[in-house]
Design an enzyme around this catalytic site. Structure first.
Site, short mmCIF file in Angstrom:
data_model
loop_
_atom_site.label_atom_id
_atom_site.label_comp_id
_atom_site.label_asym_id
_atom_site.label_seq_id
_atom_site.Cartn_x
_atom_site.Cartn_y
_atom_site.Cartn_z
N GLY A 44 33.08 54.34 41.19
CA GLY A 44 34.09 53.65 41.99
C GLY A 44 35.46 54.31 42.05
O GLY A 44 36.12 54.29 43.09
N ASP A 103 38.24 43.00 38.17
CA ASP A 103 37.68 41.74 38.65
C ASP A 103 37.63 40.79 37.45
O ASP A 103 38.63 40.14 37.15
CB ASP A 103 36.30 42.03 39.25
CG ASP A 103 35.67 40.82 39.92
OD1 ASP A 103 36.23 39.73 39.79
OD2 ASP A 103 34.62 40.97 40.57
#
Ligand code: IMP
Ligand code: MG
Length: 181
Positions: A44, A103
């Site tokens: 990512g 997150d």
């Protein structure tokens, strides 16, 4: 806009501007240091890492760490685990850990604790995106690129089942495209 996206939050230009600001901020913090070690959580953070490194003006060493948790689901279905570790030694080194998105906070805090056990001289964290959601951990990054709403985010390195990473902007995927589990 593509039909599979719900909304675009940050354009290519927004990202370029912000990444260069962050790079300057980081350079100021490490100014005068002989060297810092950048550890990027892949896949990512690949795009973000490459771009921010162009804006960090101190000598660096680069390594990557691979963590798995999401698979092809829109939320983590297991605890994050390190699947490929770093190769560089970081004992007594100044380390900057880079990730794409905060997150639940489980990934970054797990990697942070893992690296911290190697006794670096310092360990700071830089995250491209912080999701606006109640967090499972109280993790706070030292450098943050942007805030994003509590949606499934893709683009600029962020994927859904390994797709969408190469979108030049940051946006949310339509909810109906996320596999119900
Ligand atoms: P956390 O452990 O819940 O903080 O999630 C961190 C990792 O999950 C990130 O490094 C991403 O790879 C992935 N992730 C979390 N949220 C998203 C999202 O909205 N889009 C894409 N990947 C995400
Ligand atoms: Mg991912």
């Amino acid at each position: 806009m593509r039909e599979d996206l719900e909304e675009i939050y940050y354009t290519k230009q927004d990202i370029k501007t912000r990444v260069s600001e962050l790079g300057e901020q980081i350079t100021k913090v490490y100014k005068g240091y002989d060297e810092i070690t950048i550890i990027s959580i892949i896949n990512g953070a690949i795009y973000f890492t490459v771009d921010i490194l162009r804006n960090i003006n101190v000598p660096i060493r680069l390594d990557c760490i691979r963590v798995s948790s999401y698979g092809s689901k829109p939320y983590p279905d297991k605890k994050p685990e390190i699947s490929v570790s770093i190769r560089l030694g970081i004992k007594n080194q100044h380390v900057l850990l880079i990730d794409d998105i905060l997150d639940t906070g489980n990934t970054i805090s797990m990697v942070y604790d893992y690296l911290n056990k190697c006794n670096p001289s310092s360990l700071l964290t830089c995250i491209l995106l912080e999701k606006d959601c109640p967090r499972e951990t109280s993790f706070k990054a030292d450098f943050i690129g942007f805030k994003v709403p509590d949606k499934f985010i893709v683009g600029y390195g962020l994927d859904y089942a390994e797709r969408y990473r190469n979108l030049p902007y940051i946006g949310s995927l339509k909810t109906e495209l996320l596999n119900p589990v």
